[in-house]
Design a protein around this motif. Structure first.
Motif, short mmCIF file in Angstrom:
data_model
loop_
_atom_site.label_atom_id
_atom_site.label_comp_id
_atom_site.label_asym_id
_atom_site.label_seq_id
_atom_site.Cartn_x
_atom_site.Cartn_y
_atom_site.Cartn_z
N LEU A 185 29.36 72.97 79.64
CA LEU A 185 29.26 74.23 78.88
C LEU A 185 29.48 74.13 77.52
O LEU A 185 28.88 74.87 76.81
CB LEU A 185 30.37 75.19 79.55
N TRP A 186 30.33 73.17 77.14
CA TRP A 186 30.79 72.93 75.80
C TRP A 186 29.10 72.36 75.09
O TRP A 186 28.84 72.73 73.89
CB TRP A 186 31.52 71.87 75.71
N GLU A 187 28.32 71.60 75.66
CA GLU A 187 27.25 71.01 75.01
C GLU A 187 26.39 72.18 74.88
O GLU A 187 25.36 72.36 73.90
CB GLU A 187 26.53 70.13 75.83
N LEU A 188 26.41 73.39 75.48
CA LEU A 188 25.49 74.63 75.81
C LEU A 188 25.96 75.56 74.78
O LEU A 188 25.20 76.75 74.52
CB LEU A 188 25.36 75.06 77.33
N GLY A 189 27.04 75.33 74.24
CA GLY A 189 27.72 76.34 73.09
C GLY A 189 28.45 77.36 73.76
O GLY A 189 28.81 78.33 73.15
N VAL A 190 28.78 77.41 75.22
CA VAL A 190 29.31 78.50 75.78
C VAL A 190 30.89 78.67 75.54
O VAL A 190 31.49 79.73 75.27
CB VAL A 190 29.30 78.48 77.35
N VAL A 191 31.44 77.41 75.49
CA VAL A 191 32.88 77.34 74.96
C VAL A 191 33.04 76.19 74.02
O VAL A 191 32.30 75.45 73.63
CB VAL A 191 33.70 76.63 76.38
N ASN A 192 34.09 76.53 73.29
CA ASN A 192 34.59 75.49 72.07
C ASN A 192 35.96 75.00 72.43
O ASN A 192 36.49 74.32 71.48
CB ASN A 192 34.53 76.23 70.67
N ASP A 193 36.54 75.18 73.68
CA ASP A 193 37.68 74.61 73.89
C ASP A 193 37.52 73.58 75.24
O ASP A 193 37.82 74.03 76.30
CB ASP A 193 39.03 75.62 74.06
N LEU A 194 37.29 72.25 75.18
CA LEU A 194 36.79 71.72 76.37
C LEU A 194 38.23 71.41 77.43
O LEU A 194 38.18 71.65 78.36
CB LEU A 194 36.12 70.37 75.95
N VAL A 195 39.01 70.84 76.49
CA VAL A 195 40.31 70.42 77.43
C VAL A 195 40.90 71.59 77.90
O VAL A 195 41.56 71.42 79.10
CB VAL A 195 41.14 69.51 76.58
N GLY A 196 41.27 72.40 77.32
CA GLY A 196 42.27 73.60 77.47
C GLY A 196 41.57 74.38 78.82
O GLY A 196 42.09 74.55 79.72
#
Length: 412
Positions: free
Chosen positions: A121-132
């Motif tokens: 999802l981070w790679e797709l730009g959906v989220v910007n907080d991977l670990v949290g």
């Protein structure tokens, strides 16, 4: 009195009045929800209605509840009491042996799956907080579901024991992960500080054994029938002390609350002779814990959820994929009955309190998008509404057996 002092006094009076009105509304909601659930025979967890009324009456809809510093402090105490009681309910047997191994491996597997999925999802730009977000997806609402499991007479069954283990991993694992991975310090400094906190907690854990003389125990026991209520007061001191220590070390306060509950359990008498726990539960479930859920609903960014409901549904599905489905596979021998195992998996996938805590921390740090935080909390609320109900529909025998046991109790 000069004009400046008079103006300040009037402003303080108006602020106090608004705070009291907000607390009155919160108190009315907290007192009314159990009656609504009971009289209408709703098959809904009370926490869902508390969240719903918080959304409706909060600043984002009707604006009848104002969340100021005083209410927010009570909210933090409510969250602390929720995890304090969850730590108290923790049986050491559930985190040892087979139950402990399954619980730990189940949480680690969930964390790995969460990191992989959220990275996509981070790679797709959906989220910007991977670990949290990954940590949030591994949580379990043990504190929320414990009253349900206990009221149905399931805690003493294998299902209940495995749920206690899995639920503890779903709460304590994320709490440690928050401390290690979401703090502002470096990893090694965080580990060192966590070790110091563990030493302090151990000293507190051992101290009562050396300080509790026969005379002190007699005074504690006698206070249950007097206005001093010494045992209750020292319980509050224990909770506040570890909350303060955890916060001072840069950890989330829920870590201190959970540990405080575990410590109190060590020195409490068996349930039959325990006069302290009902009083602590009365303080928590009587006001502060429902206040926490109402305020959480009031703080929810409902506008962003309405604008993009698919984000909420995505996180809702991920809770089941990340937290629930791995348990169905891992517990195939421990819980061979497939219906019971589905119920267990759905219970473990239910998450809310820690979702609120994690999203609050990450949004405050400017790391998590507010719309993702709102969607996660909304997904957690939906999981509390749907997953336990679905689990009970899949495996209705547990509820029936518990009801039979409660009905037969007076005849014993």
């Amino acid at each position: 009195m000069d004009a400046h002092s008079l103006t300040a006094l009037l402003a303080t009076s108006e602020t106090l009045e608004r705070e009291l009105v907000s607390l009155l509304i919160i108190g009315l909601v907290a007192a009314s929800v159990p009656l609504v659930v009971g009289l209408l025979r709703l098959r809904v967890a009370e926490v869902v209605l508390l969240l719903g009324f918080g959304i409706l009456l909060g600043p984002n809809v009707l604006g009848l509840i104002e969340i100021d510093e005083s209410v927010q402090l009570m909210n933090e105490l409510g969250l602390g009491l929720l995890f304090f009681l969850a730590g108290y309910e923790l049986e050491q047997s559930t985190i040892r042996g087979r139950s402990g191994r399954l619980a730990a491996s189940g949480w680690v597997v969930s964390l790995v799956i969460a990191l992989v999925v959220v990275w996509g999802l981070w790679e797709l730009g959906v989220v910007n907080d991977l670990v949290g977000i990954a940590i949030a997806l591994t949580t379990t609402a043990m504190g929320t579901l414990l009253p349900v499991v206990r009221d149905r007479g399931q805690l003493s069954t294998p299902f209940g024991q495995f749920f206690m283990g899995g639920g503890a991993a779903g709460e304590f694992g994320p709490i440690l992960a928050i401390a290690l991975l979401l703090g502002s310090k470096s990893m090694w400094i965080t580990i060192l500080v966590l070790a110091v906190f563990a030493v302090l907690a151990y000293l507190v854990w051992r101290a009562p054994g050396h300080l509790m003389s026969t005379r002190v125990r007699e005074l504690m026991d006698r206070s249950h029938h007097t206005s001093s209520q010494t045992a209750v007061r020292w319980t509050v001191v224990l909770l506040l002390f570890l909350l303060t220590i955890a916060a001072s070390f840069g950890f989330d306060a829920v870590l201190g609350a959970f540990v405080a509950g575990v410590i109190l359990r060590r020195y409490s008498p068996p349930d039959a002779g325990n006069r302290l726990l009902p009083k602590v539960e009365a303080i928590g479930f009587g006001f502060f814990i429902p206040l926490f859920f109402i305020v959480s609903g009031a703080n929810l960014d409902i506008a962003s959820i309405a604008k993009n409901p698919l984000r909420l549904l995505l996180f809702f599905a991920l809770l089941l994929l990340v937290r629930g489905l791995p348990q169905y596979v891992l517990y195939r021998y421990a819980l061979p009955d497939t219906r019971e195992r589905w119920q267990f998996s759905l219970y473990i996938a239910t998450g809310l309190p820690l979702l609120v805590a994690i999203t609050t921390i990450q949004v405050g740090a400017g790391v998590m998008l507010p719309e993702n935080a709102a969607a996660l909390v909304g997904a957690g609320a939906l999981s509390v509404l749907v997953f336990p109900l679905l689990g009970d529909r899949i495996n209705p025998r547990r509820e029936t057996a518990a009801q039979d046991e409660v009905e037969a109790e007076p005849a014993r």
